[in-house]
Design a protein around this motif. Structure first.
Motif, PDB file in Angstrom:
ATOM      1  N   ALA A 472       0.728  -1.140  -0.137  1.00 40.56           N
ATOM      2  CA  ALA A 472       0.057  -0.026   0.132  1.00 40.56           C
ATOM      3  C   ALA A 472       0.792   1.318  -0.139  1.00 40.56           C
ATOM      4  N   ALA A 473       0.781   2.008  -0.964  1.00 42.83           N
ATOM      5  CA  ALA A 473       1.990   3.059  -1.201  1.00 42.83           C
ATOM      6  C   ALA A 473       1.140   4.170  -1.626  1.00 42.83           C
ATOM      7  N   ILE A 474       1.574   5.571  -0.938  1.00 44.64           N
ATOM      8  CA  ILE A 474       1.161   6.915  -1.232  1.00 44.64           C
ATOM      9  C   ILE A 474       2.456   7.212  -2.247  1.00 44.64           C
ATOM     10  N   THR A 475       2.299   7.412  -3.358  1.00 47.69           N
ATOM     11  CA  THR A 475       3.363   7.715  -4.382  1.00 47.69           C
ATOM     12  C   THR A 475       2.885   8.284  -5.535  1.00 47.69           C
ATOM     13  N   SER A 476       3.847   8.715  -6.207  1.00 52.78           N
ATOM     14  CA  SER A 476       3.736   9.208  -7.528  1.00 52.78           C
ATOM     15  C   SER A 476       3.275  10.883  -7.589  1.00 52.78           C
ATOM     16  N   CYS A 477       3.558  11.096  -8.830  1.00 51.67           N
ATOM     17  CA  CYS A 477       3.423  12.718  -8.963  1.00 51.67           C
ATOM     18  C   CYS A 477       1.930  12.820  -9.113  1.00 51.67           C
ATOM     19  N   THR A 478       1.117  11.854  -9.696  1.00 48.55           N
ATOM     20  CA  THR A 478      -0.318  12.001  -9.703  1.00 48.55           C
ATOM     21  C   THR A 478      -1.132  12.680  -8.732  1.00 48.55           C
ATOM     22  N   ASN A 479      -0.821  12.177  -7.480  1.00 44.72           N
ATOM     23  CA  ASN A 479      -1.732  12.800  -6.232  1.00 44.72           C
ATOM     24  C   ASN A 479      -0.745  13.410  -5.421  1.00 44.72           C
ATOM     25  N   THR A 480       0.628  12.983  -5.275  1.00 47.12           N
ATOM     26  CA  THR A 480       1.306  13.717  -4.028  1.00 47.12           C
ATOM     27  C   THR A 480       1.581  15.071  -4.431  1.00 47.12           C
ATOM     28  N   SER A 481       1.019  15.677  -5.659  1.00 50.75           N
ATOM     29  CA  SER A 481       1.098  17.101  -5.701  1.00 50.75           C
ATOM     30  C   SER A 481      -0.024  17.635  -5.262  1.00 50.75           C
ATOM     31  N   ASN A 482      -1.155  17.017  -4.828  1.00 45.61           N
ATOM     32  CA  ASN A 482      -2.408  17.675  -4.787  1.00 45.61           C
ATOM     33  C   ASN A 482      -2.577  17.793  -3.089  1.00 45.61           C
ATOM     34  N   PRO A 483      -2.602  18.752  -2.614  1.00 46.64           N
ATOM     35  CA  PRO A 483      -2.766  19.044  -1.040  1.00 46.64           C
ATOM     36  C   PRO A 483      -3.940  18.213  -0.682  1.00 46.64           C
ATOM     37  N   SER A 484      -4.863  18.436  -1.546  1.00 53.90           N
ATOM     38  CA  SER A 484      -6.410  18.025  -0.910  1.00 53.90           C
ATOM     39  C   SER A 484      -6.513  16.632  -0.459  1.00 53.90           C
ATOM     40  N   VAL A 485      -5.812  15.951  -1.365  1.00 55.38           N
ATOM     41  CA  VAL A 485      -5.886  14.430  -1.173  1.00 55.38           C
ATOM     42  C   VAL A 485      -4.721  13.862  -0.351  1.00 55.38           C
ATOM     43  N   MET A 486      -3.491  14.404  -0.151  1.00 61.96           N
ATOM     44  CA  MET A 486      -2.590  14.256   0.760  1.00 61.96           C
ATOM     45  C   MET A 486      -3.009  14.571   2.284  1.00 61.96           C
ATOM     46  N   ALA A 592      -5.530   4.386  -6.639  1.00 60.91           N
ATOM     47  CA  ALA A 592      -6.695   4.926  -5.744  1.00 60.91           C
ATOM     48  C   ALA A 592      -6.094   6.127  -5.295  1.00 60.91           C
ATOM     49  N   SER A 593      -6.884   6.911  -4.705  1.00 56.34           N
ATOM     50  CA  SER A 593      -6.698   7.865  -4.042  1.00 56.34           C
ATOM     51  C   SER A 593      -5.859   7.672  -2.770  1.00 56.34           C
ATOM     52  N   PRO A 594      -4.939   8.580  -2.157  1.00 55.61           N
ATOM     53  CA  PRO A 594      -4.084   8.355  -1.031  1.00 55.61           C
ATOM     54  C   PRO A 594      -4.956   8.138   0.374  1.00 55.61           C
ATOM     55  N   MET A 595      -6.345   8.823   0.255  1.00 56.27           N
ATOM     56  CA  MET A 595      -7.171   8.289   1.279  1.00 56.27           C
ATOM     57  C   MET A 595      -7.405   6.843   1.209  1.00 56.27           C
ATOM     58  N   LEU A 596      -7.944   6.284   0.079  1.00 55.64           N
ATOM     59  CA  LEU A 596      -8.204   5.106   0.027  1.00 55.64           C
ATOM     60  C   LEU A 596      -7.238   4.100   0.079  1.00 55.64           C
ATOM     61  N   VAL A 597      -6.024   4.575  -0.180  1.00 53.51           N
ATOM     62  CA  VAL A 597      -4.719   3.604   0.093  1.00 53.51           C
ATOM     63  C   VAL A 597      -4.562   3.310   1.676  1.00 53.51           C
ATOM     64  N   VAL A 598      -4.817   4.518   2.405  1.00 54.71           N
ATOM     65  CA  VAL A 598      -4.675   4.083   3.760  1.00 54.71           C
ATOM     66  C   VAL A 598      -5.815   3.284   4.098  1.00 54.71           C
ATOM     67  N   ALA A 599      -6.937   3.324   3.847  1.00 53.98           N
ATOM     68  CA  ALA A 599      -8.228   2.634   4.050  1.00 53.98           C
ATOM     69  C   ALA A 599      -7.998   1.349   3.541  1.00 53.98           C
ATOM     70  N   PHE A 600      -7.509   0.803   2.691  1.00 55.21           N
ATOM     71  CA  PHE A 600      -7.393  -0.525   2.158  1.00 55.21           C
ATOM     72  C   PHE A 600      -6.210  -1.183   3.037  1.00 55.21           C
ATOM     73  N   ALA A 601      -5.286  -0.331   3.353  1.00 56.67           N
ATOM     74  CA  ALA A 601      -4.057  -0.787   4.074  1.00 56.67           C
ATOM     75  C   ALA A 601      -4.679  -1.419   5.517  1.00 56.67           C
ATOM     76  N   LEU A 602      -5.776  -0.543   5.851  1.00 54.84           N
ATOM     77  CA  LEU A 602      -6.161  -0.933   7.471  1.00 54.84           C
ATOM     78  C   LEU A 602      -7.111  -2.064   7.243  1.00 54.84           C
ATOM     79  N   ALA A 603      -7.630  -2.438   5.870  1.00 55.93           N
ATOM     80  CA  ALA A 603      -8.691  -3.551   5.772  1.00 55.93           C
ATOM     81  C   ALA A 603      -7.657  -4.609   5.358  1.00 55.93           C
ATOM     82  N   GLY A 604      -6.439  -4.536   4.761  1.00 56.68           N
ATOM     83  CA  GLY A 604      -5.632  -5.504   4.267  1.00 56.68           C
ATOM     84  C   GLY A 604      -5.977  -6.497   3.384  1.00 56.68           C
ATOM     85  N   ARG A 605      -7.072  -6.246   2.768  1.00 55.08           N
ATOM     86  CA  ARG A 605      -7.412  -6.975   1.468  1.00 55.08           C
ATOM     87  C   ARG A 605      -8.245  -6.103   0.599  1.00 55.08           C
TER      88      ARG A 605
END
Length: 940
Positions: A472-486, A592-605
């Motif tokens: 589960a990775a918050i990575t890449s230019c696509t989203n890490t440039s966007n303060p709202s999703v970070m 997925a968005s950084p927010m969903l990356v965190v959510a799915f990491a909590l779920a683990g699947r």
């Protein structure tokens, strides 16, 4: 601008700016002369029009080019136009081989009796080192420092080359490692939107335009800057003052209206737009966004949409300059003088969008109501395959059978379970589905075919199975440039920590911000600590997981997945999820968005209904659902406003070229016009492209008696063709490194060794997921050597063919070469002895790169394909119509395929040399060969 003013149309005008009197080329003069109606032209075409108008009368651009661009209409495109970008951006994976080529060209020019220092960037270039950091360490406070140290250990030779280049070449700057991702640095700092440069008589202002050696260069389109990704080969030609020759594109307009609903993010918008545009068909076209909905998007939201242009297939995805552009420039610490220049010059050039600006005319249009956007993911192996979050569980079940590796089987179909509502989970104790205790078969598994295995993990039994998320990775230019999703991800993490939730222990988590400013505002928002508590601490500033630098899986998980053939998953906030890109063992990859990356990491699947199933439980056993921790849009906006200041950008970018202690500790090379090649280096070698060249232009020649190196199906990407990711121990490249004393632990990645052609040619067509149809369903870089029938690696077969003097061809299906703009996909093809590729259709950049390396791109006629013609790949091929005078752009050649039994198949193929310049490049053996001969003959 040259030594004299060029103004054949009398368009030069003057503006008074705070910076001083400034000239510009007024497009309205062309309107007064009856050549154009500016309001009808898309903004992107207006920028191209200014480009040719400003250069008209010079060496490459004439008045007819200006008239051709001015006459663009929805039914009139396709003119051959020389585009003169104002700058070039490079990242280190593609930038290092560009520097190697420039260094090799200096040797080549000296060998032909020329002055090597004439090989110098003419157009300014910035190289940002962002592709080399790998996630070796994670979930520990010193992960960033350890990953940086490891990065410098692996890449010292490459970085020493770049230090030499920074001193040896003019107009060349390097942003050191650990600073940020090239596209975010470009957006936040490098891009000026409007240049102001010295001319023959004072300063001239004109639009910032560029090409870059990464397909996601398009991110800067969100600022109103026209630029796109090209092959490293083409970028080098632009660096040396050559135009980028292009066909005037069709322009697709995407009208946006409404605004995003609560719960939807910019990422969700991007995935929906990618799906729509890919279905509409925009390959080779410009996309331009328009409509009232643009005023409801922040500039980072626009940049996120522009970033994904390669995923929806367009050359660019442009948002015109507007008031939000000016606010962003102010907010990122740009000077008041620059902001004034951007507004006044944009307005003077008819390039400033207001809400009442007339809609331009487009080749075709489609609309998107922002209010219809819902939370989404894309996968399991293509960015355009969007899935509503509500049906991700069902979708995984549908995709699972096709993802299981050969040699393994799923259980038989079982009875489906009843859907459960969120309310039905309330009050239940015990573990959540996919629990960490004792192999309990949870309710959601009743109706699935998933396989599960129990693993002892850090003293605890856990279950890993099909659908388990291992990365589960918050990575890449696509989203890490966007303060709202970070910031949204940070707020979600904060709420999760307050509820007592933890990320599942088998998930490899990481966060790689796109710039250090991201860390600053996450700290300012008070959420960085919470992200770290969930394992999303900073592991580096670079692309990491999105480009395959995810690093190794923990050994127990690696072994379990490999031994059991499990279909495990990754979820990342990136833009690419092609097969084997993220990790060779991870077969299901979701964007997925950084927010969903965190959510799915909590779920683990991945196979979970996040609307109705809990992510986890509080310490007292209360189920926690996604809705319980999801931050509101208002909270996100308020937090961003409170935590993000222009001074953060000013402070960080004041030291952008300095680098940290590891960079500064690198030995400074001696100043020399020629690079001191080390014959023992396994990272940097003098490539053979220019060795033995002379000043004479070669004659055209037909292809006779060619064999098929690979027979490929549809949608073969440059990820399949180009060497990328991990280097296999037993593959040709791995054997080469071991023969040269490199241990497996020090292999590094293909990307890091792009400066060594010996490694790269051995990795071309060697992707573990590529399917050469000459073999019976086998995956990997193998082929059948003909006529012996012996199975061997593609590299070994190539060497055997070349030793016998046998030319080679590749047969391919539709969308050949889709993916990142990788010069090595073409360079490797050329070095393997491939003289021609015959495909059903091509991706724009790869076709151009093949020409740039002297490989002839041919296309089956409409309705034809290798399969429809009955070609098996066992034939010999003769291609005539090339010699003696050369193929006509867009013409045809005759192909004769002779089967082993003597049966003959004849067909015509279209020549995908799309211009006279393409023909010239092909004849010379490539773009750089053309430039080198011109320099050697004193023609430039």
């Amino acid at each position: 601008m040259g030594d004299a003013i060029r103004d054949p149309f009398g368009a030069l005008r003057t503006l008074d700016l705070n910076e001083g009197a400034t000239s510009y080329y007024d497009l309205r003069v062309l309107e007064e002369q009856g050549l154009v109606e500016l309001d009808k032209l898309p903004f992107s075409i207006r920028i191209l029009l200014e480009n040719v108008l400003r250069h008209a009368g010079g060496e490459y651009v004439n008045e007819e080019h200006v008239k051709a661009v001015a006459s663009w209409s929805p039914t009139n495109s396709g003119a051959d136009v020389p585009f003169m970008p104002s700058r070039v951006v490079l990242q280190d994976f593609t930038g290092v081989p560009a520097v190697v080529d420039l260094a090799a060209m200096r040797n080549g020019l000296e060998a032909m009796g020329g002055d090597p220092q004439r090989i110098n960037p003419v157009v300014p270039a910035d190289l940002v080192i962002d592709h080399s950091v790998q996630v070796d360490y994670f979930r520990r406070p010193d992960a960033f420092q350890l990953n940086v140290e490891r990065e410098f250990e692996r890449n010292r030779e490459r970085y020493a080359l770049l230090r030499w280049a920074q001193k040896a070449f003019e107009n060349f700057s390097v942003v050191p490692p650990g600073t940020g991702i090239v596209h975010q640095v470009n957006l936040e700092y490098l891009a000026s939107v409007m240049h102001r440069r010295p001319g023959p008589e004072g300063h001239v202002a004109f639009p910032d335009t560029l090409v870059g050696t990464d397909s996601h260069t398009t991110m800067v389109n969100g600022l109103g800057v026209v630029g796109w990704g090209v092959g490293g080969i083409e970028a080098e030609a632009v660096l040396l003052g050559q135009p980028y020759y292009m066909l005037l594109p069709e322009v697709v307009g995407m009208k946006l209206h409404g605004q995003l609903p609560e719960g939807a993010t910019a990422t969700d918008l991007v995935l929906r737009a990618t799906e729509l545009l890919r279905n509409h068909g925009v390959v080779g076209r410009f996309v331009e966004f328009y409509g009232a909905g643009l005023s409801n998007l922040s500039l980072p939201d626009k940049a996120t949409l522009a970033n994904m242009a390669p995923e929806y297939g367009a050359t660019i995805g442009l948002f015109p300059v507007d008031r939000e552009t000016l606010r962003y420039l102010e907010g990122t610490g740009r000077s008041p003088d620059l902001v004034e220049r951007v507004e006044k010059v944009s307005r003077a050039l008819h390039l400033f969008r207001e809400d009442d600006t007339p809609d331009p005319e487009f080749t075709s249009t489609l609309e998107l109501d922002l209010s219809t956007i819902v939370p989404s993911l894309a996968g399991p192996k293509r960015p355009q395959d969007r899935i509503d979050m509500a049906r991700i569980r069902q979708a995984f079940g549908e995709h699972l059978p096709a993802l299981v590796p050969s040699g393994f089987d799923l259980p038989d179909e079982v009875k489906a379970d009843e859907p459960r509502t969120a309310e039905s989970w309330a009050g239940e104790g015990g573990d959540v589905p996919i629990a960490t205790g004792g192999g309990v078969r949870s309710a959601h598994r009743t109706g699935s075919r998933n396989r599960y295995r129990t693993l002892l993990w850090e003293g605890q039994e856990v279950e890993i199975g099909d659908g388990s998320i291992v990365i589960a990775a918050i990575t890449s230019c696509t989203n890490t440039s966007n303060p709202s999703v970070m910031v949204g991800a940070g707020l979600l993490a904060k709420a999760a920590v307050e509820k007592g939730l933890q990320v599942r222990p088998w998930v490899k988590t990481s966060m790689a911000p796109g710039s250090k400013v991201v860390t600053d505002y996450l700290e300012g928002s008070g959420t960085l600590d919470d992200l770290e508590k969930l394992g999303f601490g900073v592991v580096g500033y670079g692309c990491t997981t999105c480009i395959g630098n995810s690093g190794p899986l923990p050994e127990p998980i690696h072994k379990l997945v490999e031994d059991e053939g499990l279909v495990v998953a990754s979820v990342l906030s990136g833009n690419r999820n092609f097969e084997a890109r993220i990790h060779p063992l991870v077969r299901a990859n979701y964007l997925a968005s950084p927010m969903l990356v965190v959510a799915f990491a909590l779920a683990g699947r991945i196979d979970i209904d996040l609307y109705n199933e809990p992510l986890g439980r509080t310490p007292d056993g209360t189920p926690v659902f996604l809705a319980d921790i999801w931050p509101s849009q208002q909270l996100i906006r308020d937090t961003v406003t409170a935590s993000l200041r222009p001074e953060m950008y000013e402070e960080r970018y004041a030291e952008v070229f300095e680098g940290e202690e590891h960079w500064q500790a690198l030995p400074l090379p001696e100043e020399s016009a020629l690079y001191d090649w080390d014959a023992e280096s396994t990272y940097i070698q003098n490539p053979p492209f220019f060795q033995g060249m002379n000043l004479d232009t070669p004659a055209f020649s037909d292809v006779k008696g060619a064999r098929v190196l690979a027979l490929l199906g549809d949608s073969v990407t440059t990820d399949h063709i180009s060497p990328a990711g991990a280097i296999a121990k037993r593959g040709p490249a791995g054997r080469y490194l071991q023969e040269h004393g490199v241990g497996v632990v020090d292999f590094n990645t293909f990307g890091s060794r792009r400066g060594n052609h010996e490694v790269m040619m051995r990795g071309t067509f060697a992707n573990v997921r590529i399917k050469n149809l000459l073999l019976d369903g086998k995956e990997g870089g193998y082929t059948i050597h003909l006529p012996t029938g012996e199975e061997m690696s593609i590299f070994d077969a190539s060497m055997k063919y070349q030793a016998a003097g046998t030319p080679l061809v590749v047969l391919a299906g539709s969308e050949y070469g889709t993916g990142s703009s990788r010069d090595w996909a073409a360079k490797g093809t050329s070095l393997l002895g491939v003289k021609a590729v015959i495909a059903t259709s091509y991706e724009r950049i790869h076709r151009s790169n093949l020409v740039g390396m002297g490989v002839l791109p041919l296309q089956f006629r409409s309705g034809d394909s290798a399969a429809s013609l009955g070609l098996t790949g066992h034939e010999t091929f003769d291609i005539s119509g090339v010699a003696p005078d050369g193929p006509e752009p867009g013409g045809t050649v005759q192909v004769v395929a002779t089967a082993p039994d003597g049966a003959v198949t004849r067909f015509e193929a279209l020549v995908r040399l799309d211009s006279d310049v393409d023909v010239q490049y092909y004849r010379n053996g490539g773009i750089l060969h053309t430039v080198l001969r011109k320099m050697g003959r004193g023609e430039m």
